[in-house]
Design a protein around this motif. Structure first.
Motif, short mmCIF file in Angstrom:
data_model
loop_
_atom_site.label_atom_id
_atom_site.label_comp_id
_atom_site.label_asym_id
_atom_site.label_seq_id
_atom_site.Cartn_x
_atom_site.Cartn_y
_atom_site.Cartn_z
N GLY A 122 1.14 -1.26 0.29
CA GLY A 122 -0.30 0.09 0.46
C GLY A 122 0.84 0.69 -0.17
N THR A 123 1.87 1.52 0.70
CA THR A 123 2.83 2.95 0.44
C THR A 123 3.24 2.20 -0.42
N VAL A 124 4.24 1.45 -1.15
CA VAL A 124 4.20 1.73 -2.55
C VAL A 124 3.47 2.55 -3.40
N GLY A 125 2.14 2.17 -3.84
CA GLY A 125 1.39 2.69 -4.66
C GLY A 125 1.54 3.75 -4.15
N LEU A 126 1.43 3.66 -2.65
CA LEU A 126 1.04 5.46 -2.34
C LEU A 126 1.95 6.62 -2.28
N VAL A 127 3.26 6.06 -2.43
CA VAL A 127 4.20 6.69 -3.33
C VAL A 127 4.18 6.62 -4.69
N MET A 128 4.05 5.95 -4.85
CA MET A 128 3.92 5.97 -6.61
C MET A 128 2.75 7.40 -7.35
N ARG A 129 1.97 6.98 -6.81
CA ARG A 129 0.64 7.93 -6.81
C ARG A 129 0.83 9.36 -6.71
N ILE B 178 2.67 17.84 7.64
CA ILE B 178 2.78 16.43 8.57
C ILE B 178 2.94 15.16 7.07
N THR B 179 2.85 15.25 5.85
CA THR B 179 3.20 14.26 5.31
C THR B 179 4.20 14.24 4.81
N VAL B 180 4.63 15.73 4.21
CA VAL B 180 5.83 15.89 4.20
C VAL B 180 6.97 15.46 5.05
N VAL B 181 6.96 15.91 5.72
CA VAL B 181 7.76 15.04 7.21
C VAL B 181 7.72 13.30 7.02
N GLY B 182 6.50 12.91 7.01
CA GLY B 182 5.84 11.67 6.48
C GLY B 182 6.78 11.35 5.86
N PHE B 183 7.41 11.60 4.66
CA PHE B 183 7.80 10.96 3.76
C PHE B 183 9.57 10.07 4.34
N VAL B 184 9.44 10.87 5.61
CA VAL B 184 11.02 10.10 5.81
C VAL B 184 10.48 8.88 6.12
N GLY B 185 9.35 8.72 6.77
CA GLY B 185 8.55 7.20 6.94
C GLY B 185 8.75 6.77 5.90
N TRP B 186 7.86 7.31 5.06
CA TRP B 186 8.06 6.23 4.16
C TRP B 186 9.56 5.44 3.48
N LEU B 187 10.39 6.02 3.72
CA LEU B 187 11.52 5.53 3.11
C LEU B 187 11.83 4.66 3.97
N ILE B 188 11.60 4.72 5.75
CA ILE B 188 12.26 4.22 6.94
C ILE B 188 10.71 2.58 6.56
N THR B 189 9.84 2.93 6.33
CA THR B 189 8.62 1.23 5.17
C THR B 189 9.36 0.92 4.00
N LEU B 190 9.44 1.61 3.69
CA LEU B 190 10.63 0.81 2.02
C LEU B 190 11.09 1.10 2.68
N VAL B 191 12.17 0.52 3.17
CA VAL B 191 14.01 0.38 3.75
C VAL B 191 13.58 -0.95 4.62
#
Length: 141
Positions: free
Chosen positions: A18-25, A44-57
């Motif tokens: 789901g996160t991969v799909g969200l990042v792709m969108r 907060i979503t831009v700040v959450g981008f770091v969180g997305w990187l953690i999630t993806l790694v």
């Protein structure tokens, strides 16, 4: 407990996808930078981008290693779910501060829901199943 840990591994995989799909969108719509102008949740979503990187790694190794019931997979999964939980806690706090009349229960519910796997993963039984050696109690005294 083995079943629960493998269920969490499966949920981790679903969340990762789901996160991969969200990042792709976001990428297809011009990235996360336009969100800076979208108000508090955009920031907060831009700040959450770091969180997305953690999630993806952390996501893929967490899935595989937790499925194999390895302790490193348990720890990686705690990091994975803790990261998501922290995002929703920040959203909840931001909602309370900026718009107290808003429907902030959704963010709080999401935070609590993401806390459930963390509690299970940190339990003594999960540690035992994943091979964490516990110190024997000192019964000689």
């Amino acid at each position: 407990m083995r079943f629960l840990l493998r269920l969490i591994a499966g949920l981790t995989l679903v969340s990762f996808i789901g996160t991969v799909g969200l990042v792709m969108r976001f990428y297809q719509r011009g990235g996360v930078l336009p969100l800076i102008h979208a108000g508090s949740f955009g920031v907060i979503t831009v700040v959450g981008f770091v969180g997305w990187l953690i999630t993806l790694v952390v996501g893929p190794p967490a899935v595989v290693l937790l499925w194999k019931l390895r302790d490193v997979g348990r720890v990686a999964s705690v990091l994975f779910w803790g990261n998501i939980c922290l995002y929703y806690v920040l959203c909840w706090c931001l909602t309370l501060v900026h718009n107290p009349r808003a429907f902030y229960w959704a963010a709080l519910f999401a935070a609590v829901l993401n806390l459930v796997p963390i509690v299970l993963l940190l339990s003594a039984r999960a540690q035992q199943v994943c091979g964490v050696q516990t110190m024997p109690s000192d019964t000689a005294s």
